[in-house]
Design an enzyme around this catalytic site. Structure first.
Site, PDB file in Angstrom:
ATOM      1  N   TRP A 177       0.803  -1.246  -0.113  1.00 16.02           N
ATOM      2  CA  TRP A 177      -0.096   0.045  -0.022  1.00 16.02           C
ATOM      3  C   TRP A 177       0.849   1.279  -0.090  1.00 16.02           C
ATOM      4  O   TRP A 177       0.379   2.395  -0.703  1.00 16.02           O
ATOM      5  CB  TRP A 177      -0.945  -0.138   1.167  1.00 16.02           C
ATOM      6  CG  TRP A 177      -1.958   1.300   1.162  1.00 16.02           C
ATOM      7  CD1 TRP A 177      -2.945   1.435   0.477  1.00 16.02           C
ATOM      8  CD2 TRP A 177      -1.492   2.655   2.048  1.00 16.02           C
ATOM      9  NE1 TRP A 177      -3.352   2.739   0.728  1.00 16.02           N
ATOM     10  CE2 TRP A 177      -2.373   3.361   1.651  1.00 16.02           C
ATOM     11  CE3 TRP A 177      -0.555   2.843   2.612  1.00 16.02           C
ATOM     12  CZ2 TRP A 177      -2.612   4.658   2.074  1.00 16.02           C
ATOM     13  CZ3 TRP A 177      -0.669   4.199   3.293  1.00 16.02           C
ATOM     14  CH2 TRP A 177      -1.640   5.280   2.841  1.00 16.02           C
ATOM     15  N   ASP A 178       2.097   1.260   0.503  1.00 11.11           N
ATOM     16  CA  ASP A 178       2.741   2.281   0.712  1.00 11.11           C
ATOM     17  C   ASP A 178       4.310   2.302  -0.066  1.00 11.11           C
ATOM     18  O   ASP A 178       5.437   2.912   0.540  1.00 11.11           O
ATOM     19  CB  ASP A 178       2.868   2.808   2.367  1.00 11.11           C
ATOM     20  CG  ASP A 178       3.229   4.207   2.207  1.00 11.11           C
ATOM     21  OD1 ASP A 178       2.982   5.355   1.481  1.00 11.11           O
ATOM     22  OD2 ASP A 178       3.800   4.650   3.492  1.00 11.11           O
ATOM     23  N   LEU A 179       4.357   1.720  -1.245  1.00 17.43           N
ATOM     24  CA  LEU A 179       5.531   1.607  -1.781  1.00 17.43           C
ATOM     25  C   LEU A 179       5.994   2.748  -2.577  1.00 17.43           C
ATOM     26  O   LEU A 179       6.031   2.555  -3.853  1.00 17.43           O
ATOM     27  CB  LEU A 179       5.829   0.229  -2.512  1.00 17.43           C
ATOM     28  CG  LEU A 179       6.684  -0.421  -2.672  1.00 17.43           C
ATOM     29  CD1 LEU A 179       7.811  -0.667  -1.503  1.00 17.43           C
ATOM     30  CD2 LEU A 179       6.998  -1.582  -3.534  1.00 17.43           C
ATOM     31  N   HIS A 180       6.388   3.701  -1.975  1.00 22.54           N
ATOM     32  CA  HIS A 180       7.053   4.958  -2.592  1.00 22.54           C
ATOM     33  C   HIS A 180       8.672   4.903  -2.571  1.00 22.54           C
ATOM     34  O   HIS A 180       9.195   3.875  -2.127  1.00 22.54           O
ATOM     35  CB  HIS A 180       6.620   6.196  -2.197  1.00 22.54           C
ATOM     36  CG  HIS A 180       6.789   6.441  -0.831  1.00 22.54           C
ATOM     37  ND1 HIS A 180       8.186   6.761   0.076  1.00 22.54           N
ATOM     38  CD2 HIS A 180       5.796   6.179   0.626  1.00 22.54           C
ATOM     39  CE1 HIS A 180       8.121   6.698   1.204  1.00 22.54           C
ATOM     40  NE2 HIS A 180       6.617   6.333   1.492  1.00 22.54           N
ATOM     41  N   ASN A 210      10.749   4.191   0.585  1.00 21.85           N
ATOM     42  CA  ASN A 210      10.290   3.019   1.271  1.00 21.85           C
ATOM     43  C   ASN A 210      10.789   1.792   0.805  1.00 21.85           C
ATOM     44  O   ASN A 210      10.383   0.510   0.664  1.00 21.85           O
ATOM     45  CB  ASN A 210       8.883   2.673   1.587  1.00 21.85           C
ATOM     46  CG  ASN A 210       8.312   3.601   2.933  1.00 21.85           C
ATOM     47  OD1 ASN A 210       9.070   3.876   3.522  1.00 21.85           O
ATOM     48  ND2 ASN A 210       7.007   3.627   2.804  1.00 21.85           N
TER      49      ASN A 210
END
Length: 307
Positions: free
Chosen positions: A199-202, A205
């Protein structure tokens, strides 16, 4: 053991109070004692300066056998509760390895990666996008376990919030665009998917490690469709000329249906807009620009024109 001096960064304290109010303040106040309790219990020694994101205090530590690791302390909530579950399932495959976990507090001991080598530092953005695509291919290959937060619930909640949120968007063009994002979500909401999502793979990260070129960190996992994963890689390090290339590269690498992925990506834009509106801010311009570019990416109907 001699107590360590635990530095709680002012920026972390401010973010906790901003987003979590009294609970965040209580968490910050208790952090030094909480950290010390786990340093003692797990026989750890701090060996570097504190690090932090928006939610967590991260302490570089050395274990009793001399190995490097990091102690991660964060306020336990719906997002953070799923992190150790996902990390156990991935078991170090394309993600940071979980070494120990305390369920009541959410405290984790993780393998130490190299925070000086983030994917955001990679000059070639196309290469960075393909790195994220490769990670997502492996991470989303697993079905989500029972009890994981569900994209289904989040998606329906967004659709319920949208009419009220639109009342706070004065610009008619932006209002129409956000409504279009909601319309795209309605097309796919009945099939939310069941994959384990990060969900937060920027780009910040993803860190380098000795055992692997790149590993994912800090998941906020969901059970859902991998198309909901794409927006950070598309819209961060923003370049309008690159949006469509990134979307094409991600969907091709992950083997996603392009129309479903487009709809779920627009749903992710909707989520970001709803958060901004809820906090009394206008939707982010770059997110809206990304949505405009993707909204025009629909395939032509048989015998017809592009929508």
């Amino acid at each position: 053991m001699v107590p360590e001096v635990i530095d709680v960064p002012a920026a972390l304290a401010a973010e906790q109070v901003k987003y979590n109010g009294p609970a965040g303040q209580a968490f910050v106040t208790g952090l030094p004692d909480l950290a010390q309790s786990f340093l003692d219990r797990w026989e750890l020694r701090v060996d570097g300066p504190s690090m932090h994101g928006v939610c967590a205090l991260v302490l570089p530590v050395t274990t009793a056998d001399g190995a490097g690791a990091v102690l991660k302390l964060q306020l336990l909530d719906d997002e953070s509760a799923g992190e150790p579950v996902a990390l156990r399932l991935w078991n170090g495959d394309h993600a940071v390895r979980l070494l120990r976990h305390d369920e009541p507090t959410g405290t984790m001991l993780l393998e130490r990666l190299d925070p000086s080598r983030m994917l955001s530092h990679l000059d070639d953005v196309h290469e960075a996008v393909l790195v994220i695509a490769g990670l997502l291919t492996r991470l989303t290959a697993l079905p989500a376990p029972e009890g994981m937060r569900r994209l289904d619930d989040i998606a329906h909640a967004m659709l319920e919030q949208t009419p009220r949120a639109l009342e706070h968007v004065p610009d008619p063009t932006d209002r129409r665009l956000i409504a279009d994002c909601a319309a795209a979500l309605r097309e796919v909401v009945s099939e939310p998917g069941d994959r384990l999502l990060h969900w937060d793979l920027h780009y910040e990260n993803v860190l380098a490690a000795d055992r692997a070129p790149w590993l994912a960190i800090d998941p906020k996992p969901l059970a859902g469709d991998p198309g909901f994963e794409l927006l950070p890689a598309i819209a961060d390090r923003y370049d309008p000329a690159d949006v469509r290339w990134r979307f094409d590269a991600l969907t091709a690498t992950l083997g996603l249906d392009r129309e479903r992925a487009r709809a779920w990506t627009l749903a992710r834009v909707l989520q970001d807009c709803l958060w901004e509106i809820e906090d009394g801010r206008p939707p982010k311009t770059r997110r809206l620009r990304t949505a405009r570019l993707l909204r025009g990416r629909r395939q032509p109907r048989p015998g017809g024109k592009h929508e």
